[in-house]
Write a protein that holds these residues in place. Sequence first.
Motif, PDB file in Angstrom:
ATOM      1  N   GLN A  98       0.838  -1.194   0.000  1.00  0.00           N
ATOM      2  CA  GLN A  98       0.000   0.000   0.000  1.00  0.00           C
ATOM      3  C   GLN A  98       0.884   1.259   0.000  1.00  0.00           C
ATOM      4  N   TYR A  99       1.897   1.254   0.864  1.00  0.00           N
ATOM      5  CA  TYR A  99       2.782   2.431   0.884  1.00  0.00           C
ATOM      6  C   TYR A  99       3.465   2.615  -0.469  1.00  0.00           C
ATOM      7  N   LEU A 100       3.995   1.511  -1.021  1.00  0.00           N
ATOM      8  CA  LEU A 100       4.774   1.622  -2.256  1.00  0.00           C
ATOM      9  C   LEU A 100       3.936   2.201  -3.400  1.00  0.00           C
ATOM     10  N   VAL A 101       2.665   1.858  -3.435  1.00  0.00           N
ATOM     11  CA  VAL A 101       1.778   2.404  -4.470  1.00  0.00           C
ATOM     12  C   VAL A 101       1.416   3.850  -4.129  1.00  0.00           C
ATOM     13  N   TRP A 102       1.060   4.076  -2.868  1.00  0.00           N
ATOM     14  CA  TRP A 102       0.599   5.409  -2.453  1.00  0.00           C
ATOM     15  C   TRP A 102       1.683   6.467  -2.605  1.00  0.00           C
ATOM     16  N   GLN A 103       2.933   6.081  -2.376  1.00  0.00           N
ATOM     17  CA  GLN A 103       3.974   7.129  -2.372  1.00  0.00           C
ATOM     18  C   GLN A 103       4.115   7.834  -3.713  1.00  0.00           C
ATOM     19  N   ARG A 108       6.569  10.902  -3.363  1.00  0.00           N
ATOM     20  CA  ARG A 108       7.417  11.129  -4.554  1.00  0.00           C
ATOM     21  C   ARG A 108       6.580  11.914  -5.562  1.00  0.00           C
ATOM     22  N   ASN A 109       6.620  13.228  -5.455  1.00  0.00           N
ATOM     23  CA  ASN A 109       5.735  14.005  -6.336  1.00  0.00           C
ATOM     24  C   ASN A 109       6.471  14.930  -7.309  1.00  0.00           C
ATOM     25  N   GLY A 110       7.769  14.755  -7.412  1.00  0.00           N
ATOM     26  CA  GLY A 110       8.522  15.534  -8.404  1.00  0.00           C
ATOM     27  C   GLY A 110       8.998  16.888  -7.907  1.00  0.00           C
ATOM     28  N   LEU A 111       8.651  17.232  -6.668  1.00  0.00           N
ATOM     29  CA  LEU A 111       9.015  18.561  -6.166  1.00  0.00           C
ATOM     30  C   LEU A 111      10.524  18.790  -6.144  1.00  0.00           C
ATOM     31  N   PHE A 112      11.266  17.792  -5.694  1.00  0.00           N
ATOM     32  CA  PHE A 112      12.719  18.004  -5.589  1.00  0.00           C
ATOM     33  C   PHE A 112      13.289  18.384  -6.946  1.00  0.00           C
ATOM     34  N   PHE A 113      12.894  17.655  -7.973  1.00  0.00           N
ATOM     35  CA  PHE A 113      13.447  17.945  -9.298  1.00  0.00           C
ATOM     36  C   PHE A 113      13.034  19.342  -9.756  1.00  0.00           C
ATOM     37  N   LYS A 114      11.738  19.639  -9.626  1.00  0.00           N
ATOM     38  CA  LYS A 114      11.214  20.928 -10.145  1.00  0.00           C
ATOM     39  C   LYS A 114      11.757  22.116  -9.366  1.00  0.00           C
ATOM     40  N   LYS A 132       2.433  24.463  -5.963  1.00  0.00           N
ATOM     41  CA  LYS A 132       1.395  23.430  -5.926  1.00  0.00           C
ATOM     42  C   LYS A 132       1.983  22.103  -5.406  1.00  0.00           C
ATOM     43  N   LEU A 133       3.160  21.757  -5.918  1.00  0.00           N
ATOM     44  CA  LEU A 133       3.796  20.507  -5.493  1.00  0.00           C
ATOM     45  C   LEU A 133       4.188  20.573  -4.017  1.00  0.00           C
ATOM     46  N   GLU A 134       4.579  21.766  -3.575  1.00  0.00           N
ATOM     47  CA  GLU A 134       4.964  21.915  -2.170  1.00  0.00           C
ATOM     48  C   GLU A 134       3.752  21.671  -1.272  1.00  0.00           C
ATOM     49  N   GLY A 135       2.602  22.198  -1.669  1.00  0.00           N
ATOM     50  CA  GLY A 135       1.355  21.960  -0.925  1.00  0.00           C
ATOM     51  C   GLY A 135       1.019  20.474  -0.912  1.00  0.00           C
ATOM     52  N   GLY A 136       1.232  19.829  -2.065  1.00  0.00           N
ATOM     53  CA  GLY A 136       0.947  18.392  -2.182  1.00  0.00           C
ATOM     54  C   GLY A 136       1.865  17.580  -1.282  1.00  0.00           C
ATOM     55  N   LEU A 137       3.135  17.943  -1.240  1.00  0.00           N
ATOM     56  CA  LEU A 137       4.071  17.189  -0.402  1.00  0.00           C
ATOM     57  C   LEU A 137       3.742  17.380   1.075  1.00  0.00           C
ATOM     58  N   LYS A 138       3.388  18.604   1.420  1.00  0.00           N
ATOM     59  CA  LYS A 138       3.045  18.856   2.831  1.00  0.00           C
ATOM     60  C   LYS A 138       1.865  17.966   3.250  1.00  0.00           C
ATOM     61  N   ALA A 139       0.852  17.900   2.395  1.00  0.00           N
ATOM     62  CA  ALA A 139      -0.318  17.054   2.694  1.00  0.00           C
ATOM     63  C   ALA A 139       0.097  15.578   2.750  1.00  0.00           C
ATOM     64  N   GLY A 140       0.985  15.181   1.833  1.00  0.00           N
ATOM     65  CA  GLY A 140       1.467  13.797   1.804  1.00  0.00           C
ATOM     66  C   GLY A 140       2.226  13.446   3.074  1.00  0.00           C
ATOM     67  N   ALA A 168      10.525   5.372   1.657  1.00  0.00           N
ATOM     68  CA  ALA A 168      10.033   6.633   2.223  1.00  0.00           C
ATOM     69  C   ALA A 168      11.191   7.506   2.704  1.00  0.00           C
ATOM     70  N   MET A 169      12.140   6.893   3.414  1.00  0.00           N
ATOM     71  CA  MET A 169      13.228   7.727   3.947  1.00  0.00           C
ATOM     72  C   MET A 169      14.078   8.302   2.828  1.00  0.00           C
ATOM     73  N   CYS A 170      14.261   7.520   1.756  1.00  0.00           N
ATOM     74  CA  CYS A 170      15.078   8.029   0.645  1.00  0.00           C
ATOM     75  C   CYS A 170      14.380   9.184  -0.070  1.00  0.00           C
ATOM     76  N   GLN A 171      13.063   9.138  -0.138  1.00  0.00           N
ATOM     77  CA  GLN A 171      12.323  10.252  -0.749  1.00  0.00           C
ATOM     78  C   GLN A 171      12.405  11.500   0.113  1.00  0.00           C
TER      79      GLN A 171
END
Length: 229
Positions: A98-103, A108-114, A132-140, A168-171
């Motif tokens: 479940q975690y591996l799919v959910w992440q 893992r939402n692309g924020l670091f790269f962008k 937008k990605l920052e808001g998404g990561l915060k919620a995640g 998770a820790m690597c992300q």
Amino acid sequence: MSLKLYADFLSQPCRAVGLLLEKEAVPYDMVTVSLIKGENKTNEEFGRVAPLKQVPAIDDKGFTLFESAAILKYLVRAYNLPSHWYPEDVQKRARVDQYLVWQQGNIRNGLFFKKCAAPVFGLPVDQAEVDKLEGGLKAGMQFFQDYFLAGDGPFVCGSEISIADLQAMCQISQFWIAGLKAEAFFPKIEAWMKACQNFLGKSFEKVYKTVYDLAEEGKMKGASDFKWK
Ligand SMILES: N[C@@H](CCC(=O)N[C@@H](CS)C(=O)NCC(=O)O)C(=O)O
């Protein structure tokens, strides 16, 4: 011929695989495929193992595989690694899956790269998208803390670490490269990160050398810090 890992420890999923191999002392040959140098596009041997030209990938005596989650599960089974990494218990295993799919798209939402890496690759930073990605990561992160770390032990599956924790820790620690501590805003995540680090010990230090070196170079400093308070 031993196992070959095609990777760059700048990359989150590569580190997850590297940590498992190092912690369990699985013999492997590291083939560094530098993302900054674009070697994932030019290294022909790698291209045959990873047709999508993304790291990580492995070649295990002729059996080739890409996608970190598939690689981690394969390694646990193929090398008879301790079952806590990918538990036999169906419910614990389902929680890991479940975690591996959910992440994907959440942690893992692309924020670091962008936000941090784009300038190093000569790409523009789209601030509206970054916000937008920052808001998404915060919620995640909030959801990760409230749901996945709600159990008794420090880890996703309770008292024992699994491949979900590695991913998770690597992300989450990716932002260390840019001098940002995403976990510092979430006390349970911060404590969990320390527990993962402590468990991994020397293997953590070895695999994270690239992260520390890049952080020191300071080339990927985010345009601004997180504004999560
Ligand atoms: N879902 C894949 C993601 C692999 C991936 O996106 N790798 C990135 C580095 S983190 C990469 O190789 N990027 C180079 C590119 O796409 O050109 C996995 O978990 O292995």
